[in-house]
Write an enzyme that holds these catalytic residues in place. Structure first.
Site, PDB file in Angstrom:
ATOM      1  N   HIS A   1      -1.355   0.875   8.485  1.00  0.00           N
ATOM      2  CA  HIS A   1      -0.837  -0.533   8.328  1.00  0.00           C
ATOM      3  C   HIS A   1      -0.678  -0.963   6.766  1.00  0.00           C
ATOM      4  O   HIS A   1      -0.709  -2.366   6.432  1.00  0.00           O
ATOM      5  CB  HIS A   1      -1.408  -1.506   9.188  1.00  0.00           C
ATOM      6  CG  HIS A   1      -1.951  -1.036  10.460  1.00  0.00           C
ATOM      7  ND1 HIS A   1      -0.947  -1.313  11.757  1.00  0.00           N
ATOM      8  CD2 HIS A   1      -2.729  -0.128  11.098  1.00  0.00           C
ATOM      9  CE1 HIS A   1      -1.587  -0.770  12.969  1.00  0.00           C
ATOM     10  NE2 HIS A   1      -2.460   0.104  12.305  1.00  0.00           N
TER      11      HIS A   1
ATOM     12  N   LYS B   1       9.172  -5.681 -18.660  1.00  0.00           N
ATOM     13  CA  LYS B   1       9.472  -4.713 -17.430  1.00  0.00           C
ATOM     14  C   LYS B   1       9.867  -3.326 -17.568  1.00  0.00           C
ATOM     15  O   LYS B   1      10.435  -3.011 -18.748  1.00  0.00           O
ATOM     16  CB  LYS B   1      10.724  -5.275 -16.810  1.00  0.00           C
ATOM     17  CG  LYS B   1      10.346  -6.841 -16.184  1.00  0.00           C
ATOM     18  CD  LYS B   1       9.839  -6.826 -14.701  1.00  0.00           C
ATOM     19  CE  LYS B   1      10.937  -6.485 -14.061  1.00  0.00           C
ATOM     20  NZ  LYS B   1      10.604  -6.640 -12.517  1.00  0.00           N
TER      21      LYS B   1
END
Ligand code: ARG
Length: 464
Positions: free
Chosen positions: A163, A290
């Site tokens: 999960h 980035k």
């Protein structure tokens, strides 16, 4: 590409009284995309001419003329000196017309005992067989790189997830070997698909076979096919092999997409589990900080078109009566794009995977933080006689305490742990460590470092 609008140029113009509508001509032509089959088309034609000569339908001299002519046409194409003509519809008629230009009337004999219907089915199979062999090699290279990385990271501890929540510690090598297993199945599927690709439809002619005394086993042998197909109607209409290939490709891409999703997550500042070298990333034109994992993102994205091509082909076939229908011309673009996309994605992955840098400290820290040894504590209690459900409850309380205190189980004192169960003794710390946890799963298929190394060794042997 030239455009013309005459009936006389068409090999089938005999029964027509007006030229094809200019738009219809462009609309029905496939030469814009099927010219990539030229090499296999010529190979198929050379084998066909050779067989025709062996059974006496062509003379030896005619055969030689045709073969030399076809080789010359191939050379023209490869030299960029070939004018593809839309009015000649497809690669097959373009090549044949050029052959006849070059060698004269003998060129017109090449098409004896065959049709474009069995010709195109043969060409696609020859093309796909070659591409399958290239793809199989690239898949092999990726698998080898994955095994090297798994071996390097056999002892590296990371959180294993269910999960996407921290579940139990695993080794990074073990995680990578899960990817590997998916690729083993992909490689098996590809090889299995190749068996059904490598069967020769040539000789089925338009649909019913031909009245000439052809010997299909000769052509099959010359072209390296395992055998000729059994039924002429099926031969010209069957595209199962292309669907099977696209189905292999869709599943492979689905796997690469899952790997990509993990790489994207792991390179994020929030996970920070791995580094991808700069050469596989790009920057942002506005945000200087980035470094984006473009390669995995693009591979994940390209899965969509490959899955789409599988659906295209299934849908293309579902309503077709026997035998050949013009619909089948629509098989090529999805197939070609699937081949190109899979080759590109596999190359990118085979180059990138060995260059993945694991940030072992961050992975370990994440495993430590997430109470990943809680199951080990429960197992410890069970081994000392506590029923599993009670052990689960005890550990649940200890975890709740740890959450409130921001401390992992391994950071609690013995006295603190004993508040949850008097059975807990000093030896508990052996099972609460991450290393102890992974080492304890020491059986075939388990995450223990030694098991990872053994699995890598077995896989290497299988890979050859
Ligand atoms: N371009 C056609 C295709 O790709 C070749 C076969 C055409 N046969 C025909 N009878 N029109 O399917």
């Amino acid at each position: 590409m030239t455009d013309s609008n005459t009936t006389s140029e068409k090999p089938w113009g005999g029964r027509f009284s007006e030229p094809t509508d200019a738009f219809v001509e462009r609309f029905t032509a496939s030469v814009g995309f099927d010219q990539r089959l030229y090499h296999h088309d010529i190979t198929g034609s050379i084998a066909h001419a050779t067989m025709l000569a062996e059974v006496g339908v062509l003379t030896a001299e005619e055969k030689t003329q045709i073969i030399e002519g076809l080789e010359a046409v191939k050379a023209d194409i490869e030299a960029g000196e070939f004018q593809w003509s839309v009015s000649l519809e497809d690669v097959h008629m373009n090549v044949e017309a050029r052959l006849t230009d070059r060698i004269g009337v003998t060129g017109k004999k090449l098409h004896t005992g065959r049709s474009r219907n069995d010709q195109v089915a043969t060409d696609i199979r020859l093309y796909l067989r070659d591409e399958i062999d290239v793809i199989a090699e690239e898949l092999q290279r990726l698998r080898a790189g994955l095994l090297d990385l798994a071996e390097r990271e056999a002892d590296t501890i990371m959180p294993g997830f269910t999960h996407l929540q921290t579940a139990q510690p695993v080794t990074f090598g073990h995680h990578l070997l899960a990817w590997y297993e998916m690729l083993v199945r992909d490689a098996e599927r590809l090889l299995d698909c190749r068996k059904r690709v490598n069967v020769m439809p040539l000789g089925a002619a338009a649909l019913a076979g031909t009245t000439y005394p052809i010997d299909r086993s000769i052509t099959a042998r010359l072209l390296g096919f395992d055998r000729p197909t059994e039924n002429s109607l099926d031969s010209v209409s069957d595209r199962d092999f292309a669907i099977e290939f696209c189905s292999f490709a869709a599943l492979l891409m689905t796997h690469l997409s899952r790997f990509s999703e993990e790489l994207v997550l792991w390179t994020s500042a929030q996970f920070d589990f791995i580094d991808l070298p700069d050469r596989f990333c790009t920057g942002s034109s506005i945000m200087p900080q980035k470094k984006n994992p473009d390669v995995p993102e693009l591979v994940r994205g390209k899965t969509g078109r490959v899955n789409g091509h599988l659906i295209s082909l299934l849908t293309l076939m579902k309503g077709q009566p026997l035998a050949y229908n013009k619909d089948n011309q629509e098989d090529k673009e999805p197939l070609f794009d699937t081949v190109d996309t899979v080759k590109g994605c596999l190359k990118a992955y085979a180059d990138m995977v060995p260059a993945i840098v694991a940030k072992a400290d961050n992975m370990r820290e994440a495993a430590r933080k997430g109470f990943s040894t809680a199951t080990d504590l429960a197992d410890y209690l069970v081994k000392k006689g506590v029923p599993f459900r009670d052990a689960h409850e005890i550990v649940g309380k200890a975890v709740a305490f740890g959450v409130a205190e921001s401390r992992d189980l391994s950071e609690m004192t013995l006295v603190e742990l004993q508040k949850f169960s008097g059975i807990i003794a000093e030896d508990v710390f052996e099972v609460l460590t991450l290393e102890g946890s992974v080492q304890a799963r020491d059986h075939l298929g388990g995450t223990a470092p030694d098991q990872v190394r053994a699995a890598v060794a077995r896989a290497r042997q299988q890979l050859g």
